[in-house]
Design an enzyme around this catalytic site. Sequence first.
Site, PDB file in Angstrom:
ATOM      1  N   LYS A 280       0.765   4.475   1.689  1.00 54.10           N
ATOM      2  CA  LYS A 280      -0.001   5.945   1.305  1.00 54.10           C
ATOM      3  C   LYS A 280      -0.727   6.743   1.377  1.00 54.10           C
ATOM      4  O   LYS A 280      -1.713   6.442   1.895  1.00 54.10           O
ATOM      5  CB  LYS A 280      -0.300   5.200  -0.471  1.00 54.10           C
ATOM      6  CG  LYS A 280      -0.982   6.131  -0.966  1.00 54.10           C
ATOM      7  CD  LYS A 280      -1.310   5.839  -3.289  1.00 54.10           C
ATOM      8  CE  LYS A 280      -2.950   5.677  -2.478  1.00 54.10           C
ATOM      9  NZ  LYS A 280      -3.309   5.355  -3.740  1.00 54.10           N
TER      10      LYS A 280
ATOM     11  N   THR B 243     -16.554   1.779  -6.737  1.00 59.19           N
ATOM     12  CA  THR B 243     -16.834   1.553  -5.394  1.00 59.19           C
ATOM     13  C   THR B 243     -15.404   1.438  -4.091  1.00 59.19           C
ATOM     14  O   THR B 243     -15.446   0.139  -4.346  1.00 59.19           O
ATOM     15  CB  THR B 243     -18.014   0.851  -5.154  1.00 59.19           C
ATOM     16  OG1 THR B 243     -19.040   1.162  -6.095  1.00 59.19           O
ATOM     17  CG2 THR B 243     -18.391   0.590  -3.690  1.00 59.19           C
TER      18      THR B 243
END
Length: 330
Positions: free
Chosen positions: A76, A230
């Site tokens: 990606k 996170t």
Amino acid sequence: MFDTVKNAGVTIVPESEIAGLMTREAAFDAVEKTFAAMASDDAYNFPVVREAIGHADALYGFKGGFDRTGQTLGLKAGGYWPNNLDTHGLINHQSTVFLFDPDTGRVKAMVGGNLLTALRTAAASSVSIRHLARKDAKVIAMVGAGHQARFQLQTALEHRDFDKVIGWNLHPEMLPNIEQVARDAGLPFQAVDLPGLREADVIITITSSFAATVMADHVSPGTHLACMGTDTAGKQEVDPNLLAKARVFTDEVAQSVSIGEAQHAIAQGLITTADVHQIGAVINGTHPGRATDDDITLFDGTGVGLQDLAVAARVVELAVEKGVATQVDF
Ligand code: NAD
């Protein structure tokens, strides 16, 4: 002579087609299988590249991997353009998935990655809820109320019989985003302060925070946390002492200890890498997961390339099945 053209079709599935093809259930299934394959060493992620490119304040990078079980190879490419919405009317997160033939290296598909990112991230926290939350969990808390939070809550509500949603957000004016999801599911919603999170059986955190907001004394025994925000060095959502108290699981240990929530507890010497376990091992039955109803379990969801590849590969199948795939000679 080699035939350089034969079988050179590329399947293109544009962003605009994804919503009509991919379902939350299909994303959940793809991500659960991927985590299982990672834990049995049938699939691995490549090191993440993420760079501030010095243009348009953008962060750009690549997440990739190879899943031998699913024969999925690719990456990606994309990142975060903070001025997109205001300047160009585009969402700030932009990404595209490229799939390659693992037998030949030829590019096979190009798939819009924006909605898929939200679906695969929501699937990840829900996989953790299915495998780690108490079966009798009734109250779910959201910490965060931005773009991802709506997808997170929608998916989570499908994996336990929750009867109430509570929420806290640094910017309270955004809470109606998640209140609407709760109401659409026929559930009551209540805004709470941080100590009010003690009522929750499951807590999802999905913020872009760089400091802990959920502290250890905000979490009751028996709670499952899915910490999803996170995904970069320096980001932080929860008190490192919470990781010391909890049974800690993650998608990818190498990412958890470097760019995930565990980076802080490790840096403070509160836990070691050996305390962080792959969620896939729980799915495969090689790790027991939650041991008692009083355990706090914490899933550190950092987001791995293989999740993106798995949902993109499923979308390509669905697009071909439904006859909406565009094939281009390449
Ligand atoms: P968004 O900009 O739509 O929402 C940001 C949220 O964070 C809002 O709730 C906002 O109020 C809150 N927030 C902002 N600054 C804060 C601070 N200093 N302290 C506490 N809360 C703060 O973003 P989004 O698209 O919903 O993404 C949320 C986070 O999820 C981002 O950090 C993003 O990088 C991360 N993310 C993770 C994955 C993964 O796979 N783990 C995938 C996609 C996004």
